[in-house]
Design an enzyme around this catalytic site. Structure first.
Site, PDB file in Angstrom:
ATOM      1  CG  LEU A 252      -1.979   1.139   1.218  1.00 56.56           C
ATOM      2  CD1 LEU A 252      -2.900   1.029   0.010  1.00 56.56           C
ATOM      3  CD2 LEU A 252      -2.789   1.114   2.491  1.00 56.56           C
ATOM      4  CB  SER A 253       0.391   4.257  -2.058  1.00 55.94           C
ATOM      5  OG  SER A 253       0.314   5.570  -1.602  1.00 55.94           O
ATOM      6  CE  LYS A 254       6.511   3.107   3.969  1.00 55.73           C
ATOM      7  NZ  LYS A 254       5.749   1.922   4.039  1.00 55.73           N
ATOM      8  NE  ARG A 255       0.587  10.089  -3.949  1.00 56.61           N
ATOM      9  CZ  ARG A 255       0.196   9.303  -4.946  1.00 56.61           C
ATOM     10  NH1 ARG A 255       1.069   8.523  -5.550  1.00 56.61           N
ATOM     11  NH2 ARG A 255      -1.062   9.299  -5.344  1.00 56.61           N
ATOM     12  CG  MET A 256      -0.177  11.783   5.114  1.00 52.87           C
ATOM     13  SD  MET A 256       0.623  13.111   5.977  1.00 52.87           S
ATOM     14  CE  MET A 256      -0.759  14.194   6.145  1.00 52.87           C
TER      15      MET A 256
END
Ligand code: GLU
Length: 473
Positions: A252-256
């Site tokens: 899962l993407s870490k972009r906030m």
């Protein structure tokens, strides 16, 4: 209350990650189902990652979601304090105990030495691990370095040639070789404990029966199992939850913005949909049922139905589910939550506001879309080219003029007379169906689809409705 005690133990990094929310939720569901206690513990021993106000924010967001705790830094409890930075003495004491029993040792290697060690190991293609050069220092050497105030850490002495075998409730029997584990730092050079020592000590003293956490901690579990053995304590039961994946099955993407629960609230997702959706990330009921309230989840939840393999986070499905909740929750509830996207002025006439929200929620998936759709009732929005063409036809003009002249004479608060009038107009103009209703809707709300005519007229008001129609014939 029995002896089932679980904990959600986030590090306060500034926001609640979707994965963290799932861990919190599964802990909460399990505790409620078992009539046990669910504890919130703030793991703030990494001073570099500390974010001002982060712990308070976590508590707030969890509460907003309806995930409440039986013991926490806010409400306290029999094992308070529940914030690790307030328990430092306990960790130091336990590290000292391990030192005394030769189960841990001081390490004076500087960061540069460690970097160099890593580089050399990497160059030789070896596994990167602390080479234990400080383990063989004599007692006198250690003492003189300590007396001289040399920076140091305390490391756990991991056993050699040992296989760690433990039961995980989701994964079954897990086997990990000890030589995959480094001699873990327990106390850092700033005197703070690492997560590993602090979590084990706290889980023990807080009488945690089940450690429920993300899969990323599975590889650390041997160190924890070993720490329990070193202290002579009984280990809790282990439950590792499957990874959460993007739709392409990457982690899962870490972009906030994509993973912070707060940003989902900002975008107008409903907590009911979020809870329902996140509950299904790795768990499903025997009948694959899709909709659950929090109470129903508490009833149905069990670890037997948590999967071992990764769970895909599909935003499209979340948006769809949110739309379902927008329509199924009580209208007043949705209207209240949508308010922050409206000008206060436009919500003052309660009955008109509710009508508008009811019309809009049938066609929207997210809360702010309600305000966007309602804008068509509140002011005259321009038509796009295709609709402009449609409303300019002779038939459209005929419908609008005929209806306009009839509306002038009736009481629009009476739905029956509006319906009768509409029938009469259809008969008189000989235009029906789509060709009749679309120009009306376009003139009134600039949209080809919308609620029934009485509702539309009542929201807009007679004078404004007449004026909007008059523009086109
Ligand atoms: N503080 C750890 C985290 O933020 C907790 C891990 C655990 O539950 O043991 O993920």
């Amino acid at each position: 209350m029995n002896n089932i005690r679980v904990r959600f133990a986030p590090s306060p990094t500034g926001y609640l990650h979707i994965g963290g929310m799932r861990t919190a939720l599964y802990n909460y569901l399990f505790a409620r189902k078992m009539d046990g206690a669910c504890i919130l513990r703030i793991e703030d021993t990494d001073q570099n990652r500390e974010v001002e106000g982060a712990a308070e924010n976590l508590v707030k967001v969890l509460h907003e979601l309806g995930i409440d705790f039986s013991e926490s830094p806010i409400i306290g409890g029999k094992h308070a304090p529940y914030t690790q930075s307030e328990r430092l003495e306990l960790y130091t004491e336990h590290a000292q105990r391990l030192l005394n029993e030769n189960k841990a040792y001081h390490c004076f290697c500087s960061p540069e030495t460690l970097d160099q060690m890593r580089d050399e190991q990497q160059a030789k293609g070896e596994a990167m691990k602390y080479d234990r050069r400080c383990m063989s220092l004599s007692k006198e050497d250690v003492q003189s370095k300590l007396d001289a105030g040399t920076e140091h850490v305390i490391r756990l002495r991991m056993p050699d040639d040992r296989k760690f075998v433990f039961e995980d409730i989701v994964r079954g029997e897990v086997e990990i070789d000890a030589d995959q584990s480094d001699d873990q730092v327990l106390i850092k050079s700033d005197g703070f404990p690492t997560y590993h020592l602090a979590a084990v000590v706290d889980d023990h003293y807080m009488e945690i029966s089940h450690v429920i956490r993300g899969d990323e901690w599975l590889s650390s579990t041997p160190k924890h199992v070993w720490l329990y053995e070193c202290f002579g304590w009984e280990a809790p039961k282990w439950v590792h939850l499957p990874l959460i994946l993007n739709t392409d099955r990457s982690k899962l993407s870490k972009r906030m913005n994509d993973v912070a629960v707060e940003s989902y609230f900002e975008r107008g997702f409903l907590k009911e949909a979020l809870i329902n959706f996140v509950a299904l990330l790795g768990w499903h009921a025997a009948d694959d049922r899709e909709f659950y309230s929090m109470d129903e989840l508490c009833e149905a939840f069990s670890f037997e139905r948590v999967s071992k393999s990764g769970a895909v986070f599909d935003q499209t499905k979340l948006i769809w589910m949110n739309g379902q909740y927008m329509r199924s929750l009580p209208l007043e509830e949705i209207a209240e939550r949508a308010k922050r996207w409206f000008n206060e002025e436009d919500t003052k006439d309660e009955s008109r506001y509710l009508k508008m929200v009811e019309a809009a929620r049938q066609r929207c998936s997210l809360l702010p879309e309600i305000a966007e759709y309602a804008a068509n009732f509140l002011s005259r929005t321009p038509l796009d080219e295709e609709n402009q063409e449609m409303i300019s036809s002779e038939d459209a003009k005929k419908v609008l003029e005929d209806m306009h002249n009839r509306i002038v004479d009736i009481d629009i608060s009476d739905a029956d007379s509006i319906n009768q009038m509409t029938k009469d107009s259809i008969a008189a103009t000989g235009i029906k169906g789509r060709h009749f209703y679309t120009p009306l809707r376009l003139a009134l709300i600039s949209q080809p689809q919308g609620p029934d005519l009485p509702t539309t007229l009542q929201i807009i008001g007679k004078d404004e409705a007449l004026a909007r129609m008059k523009r086109y014939f």
